[in-house]
Motif scaffolding. Structure first.
Motif, PDB file in Angstrom:
ATOM      1  N   GLU A 186       5.380  11.614   4.029  1.00 53.23           N
ATOM      2  CA  GLU A 186       4.346  11.760   2.961  1.00 53.23           C
ATOM      3  C   GLU A 186       3.980   9.929   2.955  1.00 53.23           C
ATOM      4  OE1 GLU A 186       2.878  13.226  -0.250  1.00 53.23           O
ATOM      5  OE2 GLU A 186       3.169  14.118   1.705  1.00 53.23           O
ATOM      6  N   TRP A 240      -2.525  16.278   8.238  1.00 58.43           N
ATOM      7  CA  TRP A 240      -1.261  15.331   7.187  1.00 58.43           C
ATOM      8  C   TRP A 240      -1.798  16.050   6.264  1.00 58.43           C
ATOM      9  CZ3 TRP A 240       3.576  16.770   7.605  1.00 58.43           C
ATOM     10  CH2 TRP A 240       4.024  15.620   6.460  1.00 58.43           C
ATOM     11  N   ARG A 285       0.180  19.592   3.778  1.00 57.49           N
ATOM     12  CA  ARG A 285       0.515  18.360   2.475  1.00 57.49           C
ATOM     13  C   ARG A 285       0.267  19.900   1.648  1.00 57.49           C
ATOM     14  NH1 ARG A 285      -1.235  13.977  -1.188  1.00 57.49           N
ATOM     15  NH2 ARG A 285       0.759  13.237  -2.030  1.00 57.49           N
ATOM     16  N   GLU A 331       1.270   8.336   1.297  1.00 53.46           N
ATOM     17  CA  GLU A 331      -0.007   7.134   0.224  1.00 53.46           C
ATOM     18  C   GLU A 331      -0.111   5.791   0.971  1.00 53.46           C
ATOM     19  OE1 GLU A 331       3.798   7.983  -1.853  1.00 53.46           O
ATOM     20  OE2 GLU A 331       3.172  10.370  -2.089  1.00 53.46           O
ATOM     21  N   TRP A 389       9.511  14.699   6.735  1.00 53.69           N
ATOM     22  CA  TRP A 389       8.754  14.706   4.854  1.00 53.69           C
ATOM     23  C   TRP A 389       8.262  13.238   4.321  1.00 53.69           C
ATOM     24  CZ3 TRP A 389       5.506  18.571   3.993  1.00 53.69           C
ATOM     25  CH2 TRP A 389       4.074  18.028   2.476  1.00 53.69           C
ATOM     26  N   HIS A 390       9.975  12.987   4.143  1.00 54.57           N
ATOM     27  CA  HIS A 390       9.340  11.624   3.622  1.00 54.57           C
ATOM     28  C   HIS A 390       8.561  10.909   3.851  1.00 54.57           C
ATOM     29  CE1 HIS A 390      11.053  13.236  -0.247  1.00 54.57           C
ATOM     30  NE2 HIS A 390      12.333  13.754   0.364  1.00 54.57           N
TER      31      HIS A 390
END
Length: 94
Positions: free
Chosen positions: A81, A11, A15, A85, A77-78
């Motif tokens: 992501e 990822w 990213r 994080e 994607w969100h």
């Protein structure tokens, strides 16, 4: 290296290329598959292989599929992501 680390590194590479590329490539692959499937279906399953409105019968569904998939991949994607994080945060705490 375990499975979680491999997914994390994969990822991280994805990213770096950016959200637009991720969304466009994934949506485009499926959209082309749908359009190709519909074209093959028109050719083999209809009496008249290429009806006069074949362009509209291929283009309109392809645009709708591309638009819907773009929204779906934006959500994906969100989600990925945010989990990335969260994983970075957990790794920094340890």
């Amino acid at each position: 290296m375990d499975k979680k680390d491999k997914a994390f590194l994969r990822w991280a590479k994805t990213r770096q290329k950016g959200a637009f590329r991720y969304i466009a490539v994934n949506a485009l692959m499926i959209t082309l598959g749908v359009a190709l499937g519909r074209a093959i279906g028109f050719y083999y399953l209809k009496d008249n292989p290429w009806p006069t409105d074949v362009g509209w019968q291929l283009i309109v569904p392809s645009v709708v599929v591309a638009a819907c998939l773009s929204l779906i991949y934006l959500v994906i994607w969100h989600l990925r992501e945010s989990s990335f994080e969260k994983e970075i945060y957990n790794r920094e705490r340890q």
